[in-house]
Design an enzyme around this catalytic site. Structure first.
Site, mmCIF file in Angstrom:
data_model
loop_
_atom_site.group_PDB
_atom_site.id
_atom_site.type_symbol
_atom_site.label_atom_id
_atom_site.label_comp_id
_atom_site.label_asym_id
_atom_site.label_seq_id
_atom_site.Cartn_x
_atom_site.Cartn_y
_atom_site.Cartn_z
ATOM 1 N N MET A 101 0.957 -1.449 0.059
ATOM 2 C CA MET A 101 0.144 0.558 0.232
ATOM 3 C C MET A 101 0.834 1.573 -0.111
ATOM 4 O O MET A 101 0.781 1.798 0.992
ATOM 5 C CB MET A 101 -0.801 -0.214 1.262
ATOM 6 C CG MET A 101 -1.773 -1.036 0.629
ATOM 7 S SD MET A 101 -3.125 -1.213 -0.727
ATOM 8 C CE MET A 101 -4.184 -2.763 -0.583
ATOM 9 N N HIS A 120 -3.858 -5.782 -8.634
ATOM 10 C CA HIS A 120 -5.224 -4.638 -9.141
ATOM 11 C C HIS A 120 -6.435 -5.363 -8.467
ATOM 12 O O HIS A 120 -7.366 -5.980 -9.641
ATOM 13 C CB HIS A 120 -5.593 -3.513 -9.804
ATOM 14 C CG HIS A 120 -6.369 -2.053 -9.307
ATOM 15 N ND1 HIS A 120 -5.463 -1.531 -8.576
ATOM 16 C CD2 HIS A 120 -7.100 -1.633 -10.034
ATOM 17 C CE1 HIS A 120 -7.157 -0.254 -7.414
ATOM 18 N NE2 HIS A 120 -7.368 -1.328 -8.735
ATOM 19 N N GLU A 154 2.789 5.808 -13.618
ATOM 20 C CA GLU A 154 1.659 6.458 -13.091
ATOM 21 C C GLU A 154 0.883 5.653 -12.634
ATOM 22 O O GLU A 154 0.801 4.592 -13.071
ATOM 23 C CB GLU A 154 0.672 6.292 -14.181
ATOM 24 C CG GLU A 154 1.496 7.828 -15.813
ATOM 25 C CD GLU A 154 0.824 7.057 -16.851
ATOM 26 O OE1 GLU A 154 0.249 8.013 -17.226
ATOM 27 O OE2 GLU A 154 1.847 6.954 -17.187
HETATM 28 C C1 GAR Z 1 -6.205 -7.935 -2.455
HETATM 29 O O1 GAR Z 1 -7.021 -7.460 -3.105
HETATM 30 C C2 GAR Z 1 -5.108 -6.722 -4.222
HETATM 31 O O2 GAR Z 1 -5.700 -6.968 -4.805
HETATM 32 C C3 GAR Z 1 -5.450 -5.770 -3.732
HETATM 33 O O3 GAR Z 1 -5.262 -5.820 -1.837
HETATM 34 C C4 GAR Z 1 -5.740 -6.469 -1.582
HETATM 35 C C5 GAR Z 1 -3.752 -7.234 -0.636
HETATM 36 O O4 GAR Z 1 -4.767 -8.571 -0.515
HETATM 37 N N1 GAR Z 1 -4.633 -4.963 -4.045
HETATM 38 C C6 GAR Z 1 -4.540 -3.354 -4.102
HETATM 39 O O5 GAR Z 1 -5.508 -2.373 -3.887
HETATM 40 C C7 GAR Z 1 -3.474 -1.934 -4.506
HETATM 41 N N2 GAR Z 1 -3.959 -1.393 -4.987
HETATM 42 P P1 GAR Z 1 -3.549 -9.879 -0.215
HETATM 43 O O6 GAR Z 1 -2.568 -9.209 1.070
HETATM 44 O O7 GAR Z 1 -4.298 -11.134 0.339
HETATM 45 O O8 GAR Z 1 -2.749 -10.253 -1.174
#
Ligand code: GAR
Length: 211
Positions: A101, A120, A154
């Site tokens: 993040m 994503h 980006e």
């Molecule tokens: C997942 O859903 C991923 O796609 C999202 O965070 C989650 C992490 O889950 N990523 C984003 O939103 C990036 N912008 P995880 O820690 O269980 O893999």
């Protein structure tokens, strides 16, 4: 004007995973690597958060981990320089963002150009950013899903490798939709990493061709 073409390497690769939370995508990739489905090893699991559950899961699997707190650095540029140094010290071939993040600095993106993937939880270019399952519900789309893409400066705009769609149901909550999407994330992220180290991804401009 000649177009720049990048072809992913066919080799046994070294992966660095960057995560900030639960780490379920990391585990999907680690499982695929451990089962020999991906020709690569997880050389480092890195986090900006020392208490990320994903780091604990990596330690439980006996994988090398490292956490660096951004608070110890003067700014984002210095922080990302340190992360790049850790990657270079371990001869990393591919960086996988898995629920990381933090937005990477342009210098980080350039240092590992065509060698950073992200997952994503939406069908990009719709719904970049955060809280995207709620955004999809609020917009009223019939389908959402997930996207594996190369990372460029980006945010959420790099070349798309794989996508999977899921229906949005009438009685969905953001959490229910997120769960449905996550099942697909765990399929397409390992698949994209496999294609990368099988030497089968070719980037031409915005488009990724699977060879
Ligand atoms: C997942 O859903 C991923 O796609 C999202 O965070 C989650 C992490 O889950 N990523 C984003 O939103 C990036 N912008 P995880 O820690 O269980 O893999």
């Amino acid at each position: 004007m000649s177009e720049e073409v990048f072809r992913s390497p066919k080799k046994h690769g070294r992966i660095m995973v960057l995560l900030s939370g639960r780490g379920s995508n990391f585990m999907a990739i680690a499982d695929a690597a451990a089962a020999g489905k991906i020709d690569a090893e997880i050389a480092l699991v890195f986090s900006n958060k020392e208490d990320a559950p994903g780091l604990a899961a990596a330690r439980d699997r006996g994988l090398p981990t490292l956490a660096l707190s951004p608070k110890l650095f003067a700014d984002k540029t210095e922080y990302d320089k340190a992360v790049v140094r850790e990657a270079e010290a371990r001869n990393i071939d591919l960086i996988c963002l898995a629920g990381y993040m933090k937005v990477l600095t342009p210098d980080f993106c350039n240092a590992y150009k065509n060698r950073i993937l992200n997952i994503h939880p939406a069908l990009l270019p719709s719904f970049p950013g955060l809280h995207v399952q709620q955004q999809a519900l609020d917009w009223g789309v019939r389908y959402s899903g997930c996207t594996v893409h190369f990372v460029s400066a980006e945010v959420d705009m790099g070349a798309i490798v794989l996508q999977a769609a899921v229906p949005v149901l009438h009685d969905d909550t953001a959490d229910a939709l997120a769960e449905r999407i996550l099942i697909e994330e765990h399929k397409i992220y390992p698949e994209a990493v496999k294609l990368f180290f099988d030497g089968r991804l070719e980037i031409r401009g915005r488009r990724v061709f699977i060879l």
